[in-house]
Design an enzyme around this catalytic site. Structure first.
Site, PDB file in Angstrom:
ATOM      1  N   ASP A  12       0.850  -1.184   0.000  1.00 43.20           N
ATOM      2  CA  ASP A  12       0.000   0.000   0.000  1.00 43.20           C
ATOM      3  C   ASP A  12       0.887   1.234   0.000  1.00 43.20           C
ATOM      4  O   ASP A  12       2.099   1.160   0.228  1.00 43.20           O
ATOM      5  CB  ASP A  12      -0.912   0.003   1.227  1.00 43.20           C
ATOM      6  CG  ASP A  12      -2.122   0.909   1.066  1.00 43.20           C
ATOM      7  OD1 ASP A  12      -2.339   1.422  -0.048  1.00 43.20           O
ATOM      8  OD2 ASP A  12      -2.868   1.092   2.043  1.00 43.20           O
ATOM      9  N   GLU A  53       1.586   4.136  -3.979  1.00 41.60           N
ATOM     10  CA  GLU A  53       1.127   2.748  -4.077  1.00 41.60           C
ATOM     11  C   GLU A  53       2.069   1.921  -4.949  1.00 41.60           C
ATOM     12  O   GLU A  53       2.373   0.764  -4.635  1.00 41.60           O
ATOM     13  CB  GLU A  53      -0.291   2.725  -4.625  1.00 41.60           C
ATOM     14  CG  GLU A  53      -1.331   3.203  -3.616  1.00 41.60           C
ATOM     15  CD  GLU A  53      -2.647   3.610  -4.230  1.00 41.60           C
ATOM     16  OE1 GLU A  53      -3.614   3.779  -3.481  1.00 41.60           O
ATOM     17  OE2 GLU A  53      -2.716   3.777  -5.470  1.00 41.60           O
ATOM     18  N   HIS A 183     -23.373  20.098   6.415  1.00 39.70           N
ATOM     19  CA  HIS A 183     -23.752  21.500   6.640  1.00 39.70           C
ATOM     20  C   HIS A 183     -25.255  21.712   6.439  1.00 39.70           C
ATOM     21  O   HIS A 183     -25.979  20.837   5.951  1.00 39.70           O
ATOM     22  CB  HIS A 183     -22.968  22.413   5.690  1.00 39.70           C
ATOM     23  CG  HIS A 183     -23.292  22.141   4.244  1.00 39.70           C
ATOM     24  ND1 HIS A 183     -24.428  22.605   3.619  1.00 39.70           N
ATOM     25  CD2 HIS A 183     -22.618  21.430   3.303  1.00 39.70           C
ATOM     26  CE1 HIS A 183     -24.455  22.205   2.361  1.00 39.70           C
ATOM     27  NE2 HIS A 183     -23.363  21.486   2.138  1.00 39.70           N
ATOM     28  N   ARG A 232     -20.276  27.474   3.958  1.00 36.42           N
ATOM     29  CA  ARG A 232     -21.449  26.822   4.527  1.00 36.42           C
ATOM     30  C   ARG A 232     -21.070  25.843   5.636  1.00 36.42           C
ATOM     31  O   ARG A 232     -21.819  25.668   6.601  1.00 36.42           O
ATOM     32  CB  ARG A 232     -22.254  26.128   3.435  1.00 36.42           C
ATOM     33  CG  ARG A 232     -21.482  25.119   2.586  1.00 36.42           C
ATOM     34  CD  ARG A 232     -22.292  24.782   1.340  1.00 36.42           C
ATOM     35  NE  ARG A 232     -21.699  23.770   0.482  1.00 36.42           N
ATOM     36  CZ  ARG A 232     -20.808  24.025  -0.478  1.00 36.42           C
ATOM     37  NH1 ARG A 232     -20.356  25.268  -0.655  1.00 36.42           N
ATOM     38  NH2 ARG A 232     -20.368  23.055  -1.258  1.00 36.42           N
ATOM     39  N   GLU A 252     -15.909  20.059  -0.443  1.00 42.57           N
ATOM     40  CA  GLU A 252     -16.724  19.303  -1.390  1.00 42.57           C
ATOM     41  C   GLU A 252     -15.963  19.051  -2.680  1.00 42.57           C
ATOM     42  O   GLU A 252     -14.947  19.711  -2.959  1.00 42.57           O
ATOM     43  CB  GLU A 252     -18.024  20.074  -1.680  1.00 42.57           C
ATOM     44  CG  GLU A 252     -19.005  19.419  -2.662  1.00 42.57           C
ATOM     45  CD  GLU A 252     -19.451  18.025  -2.240  1.00 42.57           C
ATOM     46  OE1 GLU A 252     -18.636  17.084  -2.355  1.00 42.57           O
ATOM     47  OE2 GLU A 252     -20.622  17.877  -1.821  1.00 42.57           O
TER      48      GLU A 252
END
Length: 378
Positions: A12, A53, A183, A232, A252
C-alpha cells in the site's frame, strides 16, 4: 528454500495531501501459514497516492525476491488502478507512473509466477499501517524500523471484522470515532444546483437546522472539531459554539464547469460528459474533480485525523461527497456505492475506526434532530 514456494505480498501507499508527504508499506507472508516473513516501509517525500502505491508494490516485490526469488507470488493491494494496470487490463497513461510500472513488471518477471489481486482496504490494514508509520516517522525526523510479528496472524489475509461487527467479542483497543455532520441549507441546495466549491451562505432555514444540530451535540464530548474550509461548513461549525480546525481536504468535490448549474441544465448542455461521470467514478466533470479524486484526498484527511487522535472522538463538518467517501471507506465498498448513498442536510453519520484496520458504521444519515423542520431534507 525450495523453488516454487508460494508467497503473498501485501502493499500500500499513501499521500497526505495528494500530492503531499507520502510513504509506502509492504510485507511478505508465507501463503500457507500466514507468517510475516518481511516488512518494508519508507517515506518518499512529496508524491501522489498512486505513485506511493507503486512504490509499495516495488518494495514488496523486492522483499519477496529477498525471501525466495523463485517463488510463486500473489500480490494483494487495495489500489484498483495498480492492480488493473499490472494485470494488463488498464493502460498506464500517467507519465510519472510509467517508469514505476515498467520496473514492477521487470521485478515480477523474475518470479515463477505473479498474480495481482484487488482486496478491500479493510483487508490491507497491515500494509496501510506500515505506510502511515513511515510517514509519521519522517514527519518526526526519524527512520522507520520494522517489527516482525513472532507468530502468524490468527486468520491469515483477513481483517478480524466478523466477531466485532456481530458484537461477540471486544475490540483490541478503543476506536477513533468520527461523527460526520453535513452542513445546513443554502440557496444552492434549495435549487438543487451543483455547488462544490461555490461559496454559498446558509439560508435562514439552514441556520435553524444547524442550531438544532448544535442542541443535539451540545453535551457530547469531542477531542476536536474539524471543518471543511467552505463558508457553509464553517457557518455550521460556528453554530456549534466550539473551537474548530480547518482541513482543506474536507471540502466538497470540484464540479468544474457544472458549478452553479442544476442537474437538468447539465443534462441538457453536457449529456455525454454527465453520462460518463455517472457511469465511472474515475471520470471528472469538465474542468473538475472525479469522485475517486475526492475519495483520495478525503482518505488523506482521515489518515491524519486517526494518527492525531488515536482512540479519540472527532466531530467533522463537511459535505455530501466527503461524507459518502468516508462511508465507502468504512464499509470497504466498491466506489460505485458513492452513487447509491443519500445524505440529507445536517444529517449525522458515525464511524468507528479501529487501529488494526477495520471500521464499523454506527449510524448513517440520522436527521431526527431536525424532524420538526419541514425543509430538513431540502
Amino acid at each position: 528454500m525450495s523453488a516454487g514456494r508460494r508467497l503473498v505480498v501485501e502493499a500500500d501507499g499513501g499521500s497526505r495531501g495528494n500530492p503531499g508527504p507520502a510513504g509506502y508499506g509492504a510485507l511478505v507472508r508465507d501463503a500457507g501459514s500466514g507468517e510475516v516473513l518481511a516488512e518494508r516501509a519508507g517515506s518518499i517525500g512529496t508524491a501522489t497516492n498512486n505513485v506511493a502505491e507503486y512504490e509499495g508494490l516495488l518494495a514488496g516485490l523486492r522483499a519477496a525476491a529477498d525471501v525466495d526469488p523463485g517463488a510463486d507470488v500473489e500480490v494483494r493491494m487495495d489500489s484498483k488502478l495498480v492492480v488493473e494496470q499490472m494485470s494488463g487490463r488498464w493502460k498506464v497513461k500517467h507519465p510519472s507512473m510509467r517508469p514505476l510500472a515498467a520496473e514492477a513488471s521487470g521485478l515480477a518477471s523474475r518470479f515463477g509466477r505473479v498474480r495481482f489481486v484487488w482486496v478491500p482496504r479493510a483487508r490491507n490494514g497491515h500494509a496501510d499501517r506500515l505506510a502511515n508509520e513511515a510517514m509519521d516517522a519522517a514527519a518526526a525526523g526519524r527512520t522507520w524500523e520494522p517489527s516482525i510479528p513472532q507468530s502468524p496472524d490468527p486468520v491469515p489475509h483477513q481483517a478480524p471484522t466478523t466477531n466485532r461487527l456481530s458484537g461477540w467479542m471486544a475490540p483490541p483497543a478503543p476506536p477513533t470515532t468520527t461523527v460526520l455532520l453535513r452542513h445546513g441549507q443554502t440557496p444552492m441546495s434549495v435549487e438543487k444546483r451543483f455547488s462544490g466549491n461555490v461559496e454559498a451562505a446558509l439560508t435562514d432555514t439552514g441556520l435553524h437546522q444547524v442550531a438544532a444540530a448544535a442542541d443535539r451535540l451540545r453535551d457530547e464530548p469531542f477531542d476536536a472539531v474539524i471543518s471543511s474550509p467552505l463558508k457553509r461548513a464553517r457557518q455550521t461549525a460556528d453554530a456549534l459554539g466550539r473551537d474548530y480546525l480547518i482541513d482543506e481536504d474536507l471540502r466538497e468535490a470540484d464540479f468544474g464547469v457544472w458549478e452553479g448549474l442544476t442537474f437538468a441544465e447539465v443534462r441538457e448542455r453536457f449529456p455525454d460528459e454527465l453520462n460518463a461521470w455517472l457511469a465511472d467514478p474515475a471520470v471528472p466533470p469538465p474542468g473538475g474533480e472525479s469522485l475517486l479524486g475526492t475519495v483520495a484526498r478525503v482518505t488523506a484527511a482521515r489518515n491524519r485525523i486517526l494518527a492525531r487522535y488515536p482512540a479519540g472522538r472527532v466531530l467533522i463538518v463537511s459535505h455530501v461527497t466527503p461524507i459518502k467517501a468516508l462511508t465507502q471507506l468504512a464499509l470497504a465498498a466498491e466506489p460505485a456505492v458513492l452513487y447509491r448513498l443519500h445524505l440529507d442536510l445536517v444529517s449525522i453519520t458515525t464511524v468507528d475506526w479501529y487501529s488494526d484496520g477495520p471500521a464499523v458504521l454506527r449510524g448513517f444519515n440520522d436527521t431526527h434532530h431536525v424532524a420538526h423542520l419541514v425543509t430538513a431534507g431540502e
